[in-house]
Design an enzyme around this catalytic site. Structure first.
Site, short mmCIF file in Angstrom:
data_model
loop_
_atom_site.label_atom_id
_atom_site.label_comp_id
_atom_site.label_asym_id
_atom_site.label_seq_id
_atom_site.Cartn_x
_atom_site.Cartn_y
_atom_site.Cartn_z
N ASP A 74 22.01 1.61 -8.37
CA ASP A 74 22.15 0.77 -9.55
C ASP A 74 21.56 -0.58 -9.18
O ASP A 74 22.12 -1.30 -8.36
CB ASP A 74 23.62 0.64 -9.94
CG ASP A 74 23.85 -0.22 -11.18
OD1 ASP A 74 22.94 -1.01 -11.54
OD2 ASP A 74 24.94 -0.13 -11.77
N VAL A 75 20.41 -0.92 -9.75
CA VAL A 75 19.68 -2.11 -9.30
C VAL A 75 20.42 -3.41 -9.59
O VAL A 75 20.06 -4.46 -9.05
CB VAL A 75 18.26 -2.17 -9.90
CG1 VAL A 75 17.43 -0.99 -9.43
CG2 VAL A 75 18.30 -2.27 -11.42
N ASN A 101 10.85 -1.29 -12.53
CA ASN A 101 10.79 -0.65 -13.84
C ASN A 101 12.14 -0.44 -14.50
O ASN A 101 12.22 -0.34 -15.72
CB ASN A 101 10.09 0.70 -13.68
CG ASN A 101 10.22 1.59 -14.88
OD1 ASN A 101 9.63 1.33 -15.93
ND2 ASN A 101 11.02 2.65 -14.75
N TYR A 170 17.44 -7.92 -24.84
CA TYR A 170 16.26 -7.29 -24.25
C TYR A 170 15.08 -8.26 -24.22
O TYR A 170 14.41 -8.43 -23.20
CB TYR A 170 15.92 -6.05 -25.05
CG TYR A 170 14.78 -5.23 -24.50
CD1 TYR A 170 14.98 -4.37 -23.43
CD2 TYR A 170 13.50 -5.30 -25.06
CE1 TYR A 170 13.93 -3.60 -22.91
CE2 TYR A 170 12.45 -4.54 -24.56
CZ TYR A 170 12.67 -3.69 -23.49
OH TYR A 170 11.64 -2.93 -22.99
N LYS A 174 12.96 -9.90 -20.97
CA LYS A 174 11.55 -9.63 -20.77
C LYS A 174 10.72 -10.92 -20.73
O LYS A 174 9.74 -11.02 -19.98
CB LYS A 174 11.03 -8.67 -21.84
CG LYS A 174 11.65 -7.28 -21.76
CD LYS A 174 11.46 -6.64 -20.39
CE LYS A 174 11.98 -5.23 -20.33
NZ LYS A 174 11.75 -4.58 -19.02
#
Length: 265
Positions: A74-75, A101, A170, A174
């Site tokens: 889990d990053v 990613n 989101y 980004k």
């Protein structure tokens, strides 16, 4: 990067979608890849799919171990990221590429005023904190290894430029990834660490499946949107990855040609 040496990559979010497509493309063309993701069974599926794409034999040039290794991670969790990079180092001995990613869109269709803080934190934790943790671990390893250097490619999304309706978490992450990409590009110069970003629009994955039946538009209408094959994205990532470290694709945008992004749709 020595063309005669097996190249080593970490791909996060490798259990599905763009991560899986990129991992398969790299493996097909002779890279060794650490497949990272939260669901071990999906990583194993990617590894199984890759079996038919590997070069002849498990180690055709005898220069380094080839193939893939699956690492559940889990990053957003620092300990998981540490374990991922340690496993890659133990298996392959160095790192040439991180494809940053792993990501999540969060709850779709929720008005900004109703977005739960817990949902905001989950998206930020995965998309931004995870990218930071993995990039920092890659940076440290690339700085210290011999020969020095490597490449980091961040998955930015076209939401790094233009938001969709009801996508504040989101979109914010980004946009932040673009700043991270620029900072890493600058800070990595003394150590031959290159960093670029690929901004993707409507690759056909589980995350974009709903777009083919109807996605909320800026004018309030719901309309289907075209998608493209994730393999087209994967080939672009490989092109970026295989440039010599003296060259860098700073930003690349790959999108379904007729999707509503440029101009008014």
């Amino acid at each position: 990067m020595d063309a005669m040496r097996t190249k080593i990559a970490i791909v996060t979010g490798a259990g599905s979608g763009i991560g899986r497509a990129v991992a398969l493309e790299l493996l097909r063309t002779g890279w060794s890849v650490a497949l990272a993701g939260r669901r071990a069974e999906r990583l194993e599926e990617t590894a199984t799919l890759a079996e038919a794409t590997l070069p002849e034999g498990p180690n055709p040039n005898k220069a380094a171990p080839t193939g893939s290794v699956c690492v559940r991670a889990d990053v957003s969790q620092p300990d998981d990221v540490t374990a991922l990079f340690a496993a890659t180092q133990d298996r392959f001995g160095r790192l040439d590429l991180l494809f940053n990613n792993a990501g999540t869109f969060g709850p779709g269709g929720v008005p900004f005023e109703d977005l739960p803080y817990e949902a905001w934190r989950h998206v930020v934790g995965t998309n931004l904190d995870g990218a930071f943790l993995c990039a920092q671990a890659a940076y440290r390893q690339m700085k210290e290894q011999d020969p020095q250097g490597g490449r980091i490619i961040n998955n930015g999304s076209i939401s790094a430029h233009t938001p969709r309706p009801r996508s504040a978490a989101y979109t914010a992450t980004k946009h932040a990834l673009t700043g991270l990409t620029k900072s890493l590009s600058l800070d990595g110069r003394p150590y031959r660490i290159a960093c670029g970003q690929i901004d993707i629009g409507n690759a056909a994955t589980d995350m974009t499946e709903r777009m083919q039946t109807g996605a909320l538009q800026a004018n309030g209408e719901v309309a289907p949107e075209p998608v493209m094959d994730a393999a087209d994205v994967a080939r672009t990532v490989r092109h970026m990855a295989e440039l010599p470290l003296e060259a860098n694709v700073q930003f690349a945008t790959v999108l379904a040609t007729t999707m509503p992004f440029v101009g008014r749709g």
